[in-house]
Design a protein around this motif. Structure first.
Motif, PDB file in Angstrom:
ATOM      1  N   LYS A 126      80.993  20.290  62.635  1.00  0.00           N
ATOM      2  CA  LYS A 126      81.258  19.929  61.233  1.00  0.00           C
ATOM      3  C   LYS A 126      80.276  18.830  60.863  1.00  0.00           C
ATOM      4  O   LYS A 126      80.502  17.662  61.149  1.00  0.00           O
ATOM      5  CB  LYS A 126      82.706  19.451  61.062  1.00  0.00           C
ATOM      6  N   LEU A 127      79.182  19.220  60.228  1.00  0.00           N
ATOM      7  CA  LEU A 127      78.066  18.295  60.035  1.00  0.00           C
ATOM      8  C   LEU A 127      78.257  17.303  58.897  1.00  0.00           C
ATOM      9  O   LEU A 127      77.578  16.288  58.860  1.00  0.00           O
ATOM     10  CB  LEU A 127      76.779  19.099  59.795  1.00  0.00           C
ATOM     11  N   ASP A 128      79.133  17.581  57.976  1.00  0.00           N
ATOM     12  CA  ASP A 128      79.217  16.754  56.765  1.00  0.00           C
ATOM     13  C   ASP A 128      80.538  16.021  56.622  1.00  0.00           C
ATOM     14  O   ASP A 128      80.926  15.632  55.527  1.00  0.00           O
ATOM     15  CB  ASP A 128      78.979  17.638  55.531  1.00  0.00           C
ATOM     16  N   VAL A 129      81.245  15.804  57.712  1.00  0.00           N
ATOM     17  CA  VAL A 129      82.553  15.150  57.670  1.00  0.00           C
ATOM     18  C   VAL A 129      82.432  13.688  58.074  1.00  0.00           C
ATOM     19  O   VAL A 129      81.839  13.368  59.106  1.00  0.00           O
ATOM     20  CB  VAL A 129      83.559  15.872  58.598  1.00  0.00           C
TER      21      VAL A 129
ATOM     22  N   GLU B  87      90.970  11.566  63.376  1.00  0.00           N
ATOM     23  CA  GLU B  87      92.085  12.225  62.693  1.00  0.00           C
ATOM     24  C   GLU B  87      91.580  13.100  61.550  1.00  0.00           C
ATOM     25  O   GLU B  87      92.095  14.196  61.309  1.00  0.00           O
ATOM     26  CB  GLU B  87      93.063  11.172  62.159  1.00  0.00           C
ATOM     27  N   LYS B  88      90.560  12.635  60.852  1.00  0.00           N
ATOM     28  CA  LYS B  88      89.993  13.409  59.744  1.00  0.00           C
ATOM     29  C   LYS B  88      89.378  14.721  60.244  1.00  0.00           C
ATOM     30  O   LYS B  88      89.459  15.755  59.597  1.00  0.00           O
ATOM     31  CB  LYS B  88      88.929  12.575  59.027  1.00  0.00           C
ATOM     32  N   ILE B  89      88.753  14.639  61.411  1.00  0.00           N
ATOM     33  CA  ILE B  89      88.141  15.839  61.976  1.00  0.00           C
ATOM     34  C   ILE B  89      89.194  16.742  62.604  1.00  0.00           C
ATOM     35  O   ILE B  89      89.027  17.967  62.644  1.00  0.00           O
ATOM     36  CB  ILE B  89      87.067  15.440  63.022  1.00  0.00           C
ATOM     37  N   LYS B  90      90.292  16.128  63.065  1.00  0.00           N
ATOM     38  CA  LYS B  90      91.434  16.843  63.624  1.00  0.00           C
ATOM     39  C   LYS B  90      91.041  17.853  64.700  1.00  0.00           C
ATOM     40  O   LYS B  90      91.235  19.062  64.532  1.00  0.00           O
ATOM     41  CB  LYS B  90      92.216  17.564  62.517  1.00  0.00           C
ATOM     42  N   PRO B  91      90.492  17.397  65.814  1.00  0.00           N
ATOM     43  CA  PRO B  91      90.207  18.346  66.900  1.00  0.00           C
ATOM     44  C   PRO B  91      91.511  18.846  67.509  1.00  0.00           C
ATOM     45  O   PRO B  91      92.371  18.051  67.892  1.00  0.00           O
ATOM     46  CB  PRO B  91      89.417  17.496  67.902  1.00  0.00           C
TER      47      PRO B  91
END
Length: 259
Positions: free
Chosen positions: A4-7, A243-247
């Protein structure tokens, strides 16, 4: 984990700045002999994360960006160090009693960011790998860098943290990352293909700290986690980014790696 390149790019840049600050504060406590123009270690083999490449590109004007893009184009496809695993993959393999694959392509070609006097033209924005290049004795005289073992362990742990900052981003040769992001600017996301030499960043399984360096490194990690980053601590902001990326399964790659 999907890339996810733009997170969370702005948050990642703030964390990157904090990581650099704490690392350089600690590096300043050693009696290293490196000085401007001493550039034997400055080669095309620098490894970095995608957020470090973007950190540089976002600091450049349009004219500067075009100049560096033209400067780096001849390096497309040339031999240089390209990693087979990321620092956190390497740590996970070692913790499982496995030997990581050997990297290939190391060569002693000078870094394209050096000027004719051996000075770095992007010094303030250079990646962490460059910031770790130190020696207690002149490399040219000794034939290699002389590094305290505890400083080497510090470098490895901070490289793991660097990867975790850019979770779901990319890891690879710095030149390859810059060439990729130059190409990304002119393409629609659905047209973009991530080249195989760029690897997906992973969450740290744990820090690869030798037992004899525990007492040295743990207080530094504590200081880093408490380090102020805007209106938060480094640790709080890092947790927010994760948390935003939520793996869902940060270490899902391990099953295949260890089979």
């Amino acid at each position: 984990m999907p890339v996810k390149l733009d997170v969370a790019l702005e948050e990642k840049k703030l964390l990157l700045k904090g990581l650099y600050e704490v690392f350089e504060e600690e590096a300043g406590k050693f009696s290293f002999v490196c000085e401007p123009g001493c550039a034997d270690c400055c080669t095309v083999n620098v490894l970095a994360t995608g957020i470090e490449a973007l950190n540089l590109l976002d600091s450049l004007s349009s004219e500067e960006k075009k100049r560096w893009q033209d400067r780096l184009k001849p390096y497309q496809g040339k031999e240089r160090l390209r990693p087979k695993v990321t620092p956190n993959e390497m740590a996970a393999l070692y913790m499982a009693g496995k030997e990581p694959p050997l990297d290939e392509g190391f060569c002693f070609e000078p870094c394209p960011f050096l000027d004719t006097k051996g000075l770095c033209q992007i010094y303030e924005m250079r990646p962490l790998s460059c910031r770790t290049f130190f020696s207690l004795k002149r490399c040219r005289k000794e034939g290699e860098a002389v590094v305290p073992p505890e400083f080497f362990s510090l470098t490895m742990v901070f490289m793991q943290l660097l990867e975790e900052i850019d979770l779901a981003g990319l890891y690879g040769n710095y030149i390859d990352l810059l060439l990729f992001f130059f190409e990304k600017e002119g393409k629609n996301p659905e047209e973009l293909v991530i080249p195989p030499e760029l690897l997906a960043n992973r969450e740290a399984p744990d820090f690869a700290i030798p037992p004899q360096h525990e007492d040295y490194l743990r207080p530094i990690l504590g200081r880093l986690y408490r380090h102020p980053v805007k209106d938060k601590t480094f640790k709080d902001l890092l947790d927010e980014v994760k948390e935003k990326i939520k793996p869902k399964e940060a270490l899902s790659f391990l099953g295949e790696a260890f089979s």
